[in-house]
Design a protein around this motif. Sequence first.
Motif, short mmCIF file in Angstrom:
data_model
loop_
_atom_site.label_atom_id
_atom_site.label_comp_id
_atom_site.label_asym_id
_atom_site.label_seq_id
_atom_site.Cartn_x
_atom_site.Cartn_y
_atom_site.Cartn_z
N LEU A 6 -34.45 63.73 10.30
CA LEU A 6 -33.97 63.04 9.02
C LEU A 6 -34.20 61.49 9.09
O LEU A 6 -34.47 60.77 8.11
CB LEU A 6 -32.22 63.53 9.18
CG LEU A 6 -31.72 62.80 7.99
CD1 LEU A 6 -32.14 63.42 6.54
CD2 LEU A 6 -30.10 63.02 8.00
N LEU A 10 -36.22 59.55 5.96
CA LEU A 10 -35.43 58.33 5.45
C LEU A 10 -36.22 56.98 5.67
O LEU A 10 -36.39 56.25 4.59
CB LEU A 10 -34.11 58.21 5.81
CG LEU A 10 -32.97 59.51 5.45
CD1 LEU A 10 -31.45 59.05 6.05
CD2 LEU A 10 -33.13 59.57 3.92
N ARG A 11 -36.71 56.87 6.91
CA ARG A 11 -37.75 55.47 6.96
C ARG A 11 -38.97 55.62 6.38
O ARG A 11 -39.59 54.69 5.66
CB ARG A 11 -38.04 55.50 8.70
CG ARG A 11 -38.62 54.20 8.76
CD ARG A 11 -38.94 54.01 10.14
NE ARG A 11 -39.90 55.14 10.57
CZ ARG A 11 -40.33 55.19 11.94
NH1 ARG A 11 -39.75 54.24 13.02
NH2 ARG A 11 -41.20 56.08 12.34
N ARG A 13 -39.36 57.47 3.36
CA ARG A 13 -38.89 57.48 2.00
C ARG A 13 -37.88 56.25 1.56
O ARG A 13 -37.24 56.37 0.78
CB ARG A 13 -38.38 58.68 1.71
CG ARG A 13 -39.12 60.00 1.92
CD ARG A 13 -40.53 60.02 1.00
NE ARG A 13 -41.28 61.26 1.26
CZ ARG A 13 -42.34 61.50 0.83
NH1 ARG A 13 -42.95 60.97 -0.33
NH2 ARG A 13 -43.05 62.72 1.06
N LYS A 14 -38.09 55.21 2.49
CA LYS A 14 -37.18 54.15 2.14
C LYS A 14 -37.11 53.49 0.83
O LYS A 14 -36.20 52.82 0.40
CB LYS A 14 -37.24 53.13 3.50
CG LYS A 14 -38.70 52.44 3.35
CD LYS A 14 -38.68 51.56 4.41
CE LYS A 14 -40.30 50.87 4.56
NZ LYS A 14 -40.52 50.17 5.90
N LEU A 17 -34.97 55.62 -1.45
CA LEU A 17 -33.65 55.44 -1.11
C LEU A 17 -33.02 53.98 -1.66
O LEU A 17 -31.90 54.12 -2.19
CB LEU A 17 -33.61 55.39 0.71
CG LEU A 17 -31.94 55.44 1.03
CD1 LEU A 17 -30.92 56.15 0.55
CD2 LEU A 17 -32.23 55.05 2.61
N THR A 410 -25.98 55.64 -1.94
CA THR A 410 -26.61 56.17 -0.53
C THR A 410 -26.80 57.56 -0.67
O THR A 410 -28.04 58.09 -0.12
CB THR A 410 -25.81 55.77 0.51
OG1 THR A 410 -25.74 54.13 0.71
CG2 THR A 410 -26.37 56.08 1.88
N MET A 414 -30.42 59.48 -0.40
CA MET A 414 -30.84 60.46 0.53
C MET A 414 -31.13 61.77 0.00
O MET A 414 -32.15 62.36 0.39
CB MET A 414 -29.59 60.59 1.69
CG MET A 414 -29.15 59.36 2.41
SD MET A 414 -27.80 59.73 3.46
CE MET A 414 -28.11 60.99 4.43
N SER A 417 -34.53 61.37 -1.55
CA SER A 417 -35.55 61.31 -0.37
C SER A 417 -35.91 62.68 0.13
O SER A 417 -37.06 63.18 0.40
CB SER A 417 -35.06 60.39 0.70
OG SER A 417 -35.07 59.24 0.08
#
Length: 469
Positions: A6, A10-11, A13-14, A17, A410, A414, A417
Amino acid sequence: MNFSQLLLILRARKIILITTLLVVVFATAVVSALLPKTYKATSSLLLNYKGIDPLTGLTMPGQLLPGYMATQIDIISSKNVALRVVDQLKLAESPAVVAQFNEATKGRGNVRDWLADLLLKKLEIEPSRESSVINLSFNGSDPQFVAAIANAFAEEYQRASIQLKVEPIKKASAYFNEQTKLLRDNLEAAQSRLSKYQQEHGIVSVDNRLDVESTRLNDLSVQLVAAQGQAVEAQSRQSMAKGQRSAESPDVATNPLIQNLKISLGTTESKLAEVGQRLGRNHPQYLSAQAEVDKLRSELREQMQVTSNSVGNNAQILSEREGAIRAALAAQKAKVLELNRTRDEMNVLLKDVESAQRAFDNASQRFSQTKIEGQADQSDIAVLNPAVAPLSPSGPRVMMNTLLALFLGTLLGMGFSLLAEMFDRRVRSEADMSEMLGIPVLGTVAWKAPAHPRYRLINSLLPRQLRLN
């Protein structure tokens, strides 16, 4: 998917986000700045439900107290109280309010009901924990208006609670008034029957009269017993006086006149014997003495007969007296029985009067109590803190909205993403390679694709899952 995967997603698809977070926070800040300011006024009410009515002193059942607070909240939030507030502030008479009503409902319905529903939507009721205080809050754009509405709700709630308490009591008071009149008529009728009965039978005091007659009955009983004894004795004396042995009768023997005659007879007989010894039977002195003896004997017989008759008359008199006393005793007994019957009938009438009096007194007492309760305007609800016009707005809360926007942005970032990753899945770790190919990973080589067009062409020819980032 584990936590490390995860984080890798997230990194990767930052951008999505961060963009989503910024958009949400910016939109929330703009909307909060553009929203009109709202004010909140609060009025605090104290419910003094100690279980004892201050007017009547009656104790409220303990099982009703737990639901008392919930009941009061339902009364405050009822449409009845809201309509009272509308009427008190004369909101339905405002032309602007009528115009808004016509615009919102196109003239359908009632403006009072429409206003009451709007007021209830903006009313907040919050009971305090472990206390008897209720906070009434109203939200609006005008601070003076919201304070007036909150105080109006508190005031009309007090009036409504008094009315809900007094109205049933007034109906009960009217009922007791009718019952009191009916019971008064019954009491008067019972007293009238008792008075009529006393007049018909000439009764002043049954108990005193019965005591006198009972005493007289007892006296007659004693006299009858004595008379019976005397009559028996007299009959015995009469039997002895009239028999052959009348001379032995005590009444005859103790008669003074007879005793004197016997003494005189004895003296005369002694004289006659003496004369007979001296003179012949034809001698005048002897004849005179003989005549005197005969006369005394004759008087003695007569006197004994008179005494015997006197004893018989006395026995007859005592027998007649016994009969008279017996008849008087029978009459007195019948009189006492009649008095007992009269007393029993009168006691029934007296009990009717007492019962009617008791019922009338109880109804009168309840009528007086309910009448006083029905006229009472006291309430067990007091305004602890009246609402005042707020100086600062209660909304919109920019800081609170911003914090919520950060949290919500947030979550949305998420979510977006993960959604983008689902549509374009990439290999980001050894676990991804093992899951997609279904074979164990023996080793890894750290390599970064150069920027040469030839390697870009090779990377594009690879499957999507095997492309290098």
